[in-house]
Design an enzyme around this catalytic site. Structure first.
Site, mmCIF file in Angstrom:
data_model
loop_
_atom_site.group_PDB
_atom_site.id
_atom_site.type_symbol
_atom_site.label_atom_id
_atom_site.label_comp_id
_atom_site.label_asym_id
_atom_site.label_seq_id
_atom_site.Cartn_x
_atom_site.Cartn_y
_atom_site.Cartn_z
ATOM 1 N N ASP A 124 0.879 -1.164 0.000
ATOM 2 C CA ASP A 124 0.000 0.000 0.000
ATOM 3 C C ASP A 124 0.923 1.221 0.000
ATOM 4 O O ASP A 124 2.147 1.102 0.158
ATOM 5 C CB ASP A 124 -0.937 -0.024 1.216
ATOM 6 C CG ASP A 124 -2.176 0.833 0.983
ATOM 7 O OD1 ASP A 124 -3.220 0.574 1.597
ATOM 8 O OD2 ASP A 124 -2.098 1.759 0.151
HETATM 9 C C1 GLC Z 1 -4.298 4.298 -0.121
HETATM 10 C C2 GLC Z 1 -5.229 3.176 0.247
HETATM 11 C C3 GLC Z 1 -5.375 2.117 -0.808
HETATM 12 C C4 GLC Z 1 -5.179 2.713 -2.190
HETATM 13 C C5 GLC Z 1 -3.753 3.232 -2.270
HETATM 14 C C6 GLC Z 1 -3.467 3.875 -3.636
HETATM 15 O O1 GLC Z 1 -3.576 4.716 0.989
HETATM 16 O O2 GLC Z 1 -4.984 2.511 1.487
HETATM 17 O O3 GLC Z 1 -6.681 1.542 -0.656
HETATM 18 O O4 GLC Z 1 -5.396 1.723 -3.172
HETATM 19 O O5 GLC Z 1 -3.461 4.167 -1.241
HETATM 20 O O6 GLC Z 1 -4.227 5.027 -3.800
#
Ligand code: GLC
Length: 731
Positions: A288
């Site tokens: 993430d």
């Molecule tokens: C965010 C979220 C995730 C998302 C990622 C990219 O922090 O936790 O769900 O896909 O970043 O945007």
């Protein structure tokens, strides 16, 4: 996943790649803000956070900022994936990657498409409540087509976090509190996103997130620590991921949380042993955002390099946004901390997904496909409308005030009713205002005799003069209340999940006027609605339904649509009951009126509205439940009769209880459901089949066990109102 010829192409490519190019494939970038500020960008964020600049001023500055799309690194083969939803920019960057880098490996463009891209449909907690797996698949197919037309081959979806604590804002993004419903949702979403391989314009790679148990964050506080038994992990949080991989899901996103002391970004048990080992997921795992770097903050890694080494060795293949792989993995390999086999496995997985997407044959979006989505295709809008209608839940309808009559003068109250930004819900970034239908728009479109009075909303004061006017001038008041979209979603945990602002006082003022009151809820989480449940005669749960929200709510309020939605999550009376969910163990002292049982002194112990609950404009009667045992299954049948005066669709639910087992089991577990359309007076015999292999559970060794014994089977309209039969099963 790949043909032998495709596998050979991947191996051939891998054999030609330098270590820098290999690591480049493991590096994901997003357009980064550069220059243009009198202060460094991080300080600008500080200024926003501490209020030195407002959100508007920040937005103003950002709108003028130059963005770096990392063209030079793409040209050098040091970027494997980019984030973005602009097809023209995507084509530009693909052209650099394919025509100007040494090996011409295309990028995989990723984006958050959780509940639609341009055609935004209901947030997952709402859509899951339709209990319509065919619909789950069709909405995902719409998202896949629109994604490809925007150059996106990879959706960071579906979000599959089973969530039991509505203090956590991201409960809005997932399919609710039940592992079985979440698993059905997961499989349907994979079919919708990845399934139509007839054309590269119709499918994308899914990304299962957030892997895993992120929703079990202590106190419902986002990013907080999670800890649980192995049996709990396997019985509650892993099932939708397992089901999705069995359905063919290709990628996953490691979650921010530490699980039993090991952050999921660097967790070999969850990543290598379970996801890639036992489940056999063939694609790759992405962190993430910033997840690898945060392992230093977690206290599991000495420094960035240590975090990167732990991550890749644990089975994490792509770095979202920290550059740690790019900056440190080469040295780590040279020092023997990461083997070339591990690196090759990660790169092979990434190249294989790109090959599966057809990116090596054609990484570009055609002008024709770009043109096609300048205006939303009508069939996409219709799917969004259908999803919105089926996600609406009728919670109360005392006095059958609903459906309203078009002859009635309707006073529509509440700022949420007229604000198109508030229909969309969390995690939708590519929608256009002109596509959105507010509840006010929808009521007008439906020919209602409606007058709008803003009065107030989730923030700020209430204009009581306007409330008084609305009550005096309407035959009935429809009050739209709830949460702003910004009050749920990521980083939006709440310690108090009741009605925000002064909306309760506004509702009380309308009640005091004596005018019939219909309350429509717009919210992202199951709010604590004890006061509302006690005082409001008519309540409609409308969540954040996406671009067609207004037309769907109007159709239900005016009776053109008989509501059939159910709750995918329990609603508490008060926040203090969280986490609250129907599929809980019995305990030795199940809650009751007597003192020494599992209860509160100051609140009920049951949910205000339980999982699976929802009313209709008609009524249904269940009778004659029967259980037929076959070699492999229990066939549960029941007669369901529409005892009202209008047609409707009932969601018949099947639950199971393993009465005595080697671990305590939930008092109920959803094991089947089906939507049953019934004309007025019509009766059908509905049969739901429970395969015996699905009657087991995971023990604390992570083994799936089937244990002979007595089971209760339940069939009914929700997790509380059921007929039941007891059976004894030998497996
Ligand atoms: C965010 C979220 C995730 C998302 C990622 C990219 O922090 O936790 O769900 O896909 O970043 O945007």
């Amino acid at each position: 996943m790949l043909t032998d010829a495709q596998k050979a192409r991947v191996e051939e490519l891998l054999s030609q790649m330098t270590i820098e190019e290999k690591i480049g494939q493991m590096n994901q970038e997003s357009p980064s803000i550069v220059g243009g500020f009198s202060v460094p960008f991080p300080e600008l964020i500080e200024m926003l956070n501490d209020g030195r600049i407002s959100q508007e001023e920040f937005g103003q500055i950002m709108s003028t900022a130059k963005r770096d799309f990392h063209e030079d690194d793409i040209r050098a083969g040091l970027v494997g994936s980019m984030m973005g939803d602009d097809p023209v920019k995507a084509n530009e960057l693909q052209k650099i990657a394919v025509e100007e880098s040494r090996l011409g490996i295309p990028l995989i463009m990723g984006f958050d498409v959780i509940h639609g891209l341009r055609t935004v449909y209901p947030i997952a907690i709402a859509e899951a409540g339709s209990f319509d797996t065919d619909l789950f698949e069709r909405t995902a197919r719409v998202a896949a087509k629109e994604s490809r037309a925007h150059g996106i081959g990879w959706n960071f979806a579906p979000m599959l976090d089973v969530a039991r604590d509505s203090r956590w804002g991201r409960v809005s993004e997932g399919p609710g509190e039940d592992p079985y419903l979440a698993s059905c949702f997961a499989c349907a979403k994979i079919r919708g996103l990845q399934g139509d391989r007839s054309s590269a314009e119709n499918y994308v790679a899914a990304c299962l997130k957030h892997y895993v148990a992120y929703s079990a964050c202590e106190s419902g506080r986002d990013y907080n620590t999670t800890s649980m038994s192995i049996s709990q992990l396997h019985n509650v949080y892993l099932p939708p991921f397992k089901a999705a991989v069995e359905e063919g899901a290709l990628t996953a996103m490691a979650s921010f949380n530490d699980l039993n002391g090991v952050p999921c970004t660097v967790n070999p048990y969850t990543l290598r042993k379970i996801l890639k080992g036992e489940y056999g997921m063939p694609g790759f795992v992405v962190s993430d955002a910033n997840g690898i770097k945060e392992c230093v903050t977690h206290g599991i890694a000495e420094d960035d390099m240590d975090a990167g080494v732990q991550a890749v060795n644990a089975g994490l293949d792509m770095d979202m946004g920290t550059h740690i792989f790019k900056d440190h993995l080469k040295q780590a390999v040279e020092e023997g901390r990461v083997s070339m086999e591990v690196l090759d496995d990660a790169v092979r997985r990434i190249l294989s997904v790109k090959m599966w997407l057809g990116l090596f044959d054609n990484p570009y979006v055609s002008e024709e496909n770009i043109e096609k989505y300048k205006k939303l295709p009508q069939e996409h809008v219709e799917v969004a409308l259908e999803a919105a209608k089926k996600s609406i839940v009728l919670l109360k309808n005392e006095g059958n005030v609903l459906p309203l009559d078009r002859k009635q003068k309707i006073s529509l109250v509440g700022t949420l009713a007229a604000n198109s930004e508030e229909v969309i819900g969390a995690w939708a970034m590519s929608w256009k205002r002109e596509d959105c239908v507010t509840i006010l728009d929808g009521m007008k479109n439906a020919g209602a005799n409606v007058t709008y009075y803003a009065c107030g909303g989730p923030e700020g004061e209430i204009n009581y003069d306007e409330v008084k006017k609305a009550c005096e001038e309407g035959d009935v008041v429809v009050a739209v209340v709830g949460e702003l979209v910004s009050m749920s979603g990521e980083a939006s945990s709440k310690a108090e999940t009741g009605m925000p602002g002064r909306q309760r006082e506004m509702l009380q003022a309308i009640l005091d006027s004596g005018r019939p009151l219909v309350t429509v809820l717009m919210n992202g989480r199951p709010m604590a609605l004890g006061w509302e449940g006690e005082h409001l005669p008519v309540m409609v749960e409308a969540w954040h339904l996406g671009i067609q929200m207004g037309n769907a709510v109007a159709a239900v309020l005016l009776g053109d649509e008989n509501p059939s939605g159910r709750l995918a999550s329990s609603f508490p009376y008060v926040t203090g009951q969280c986490p609250i969910y129907y599929n809980h163990p019995s305990t030795g002292r199940p809650g009751s009126k007597s003192k020494f049982t599992s209860r509160y002194l100051d609140a009920p112990f049951k949910a205000l509205f339980p999982f699976g609950y929802g009313l209709s404009y008609t009524t249904y009667e269940y009778s004659d439940m029967k259980v037929q045992e076959t070699a492999d299954a229990l066939e549960v049948s029941v007669n369901v009769k529409n005892t009202g005066d209008r047609s409707g669709t009932e969601v018949v639910q099947l639950y199971m209880q393993d009465i005595t087992a080697s671990l305590v089991r939930p008092v109920k577990e959803l094991k089947g459901f089906t939507r049953v359309p019934l004309a007025a007076g019509e009766e059908k015999t509905v049969t739901l089949v429970l395969a015996k292999k699905d009657m087991g559970f995971y023990n604390n060794e992570g083994e799936y066990v089937l244990e002979d014994g007595k089971f209760n089977l339940f069939v009914g309209a929700n997790s509380e109102d059921c007929l039941s039969e007891q059976v004894t099963v030998k497996f």
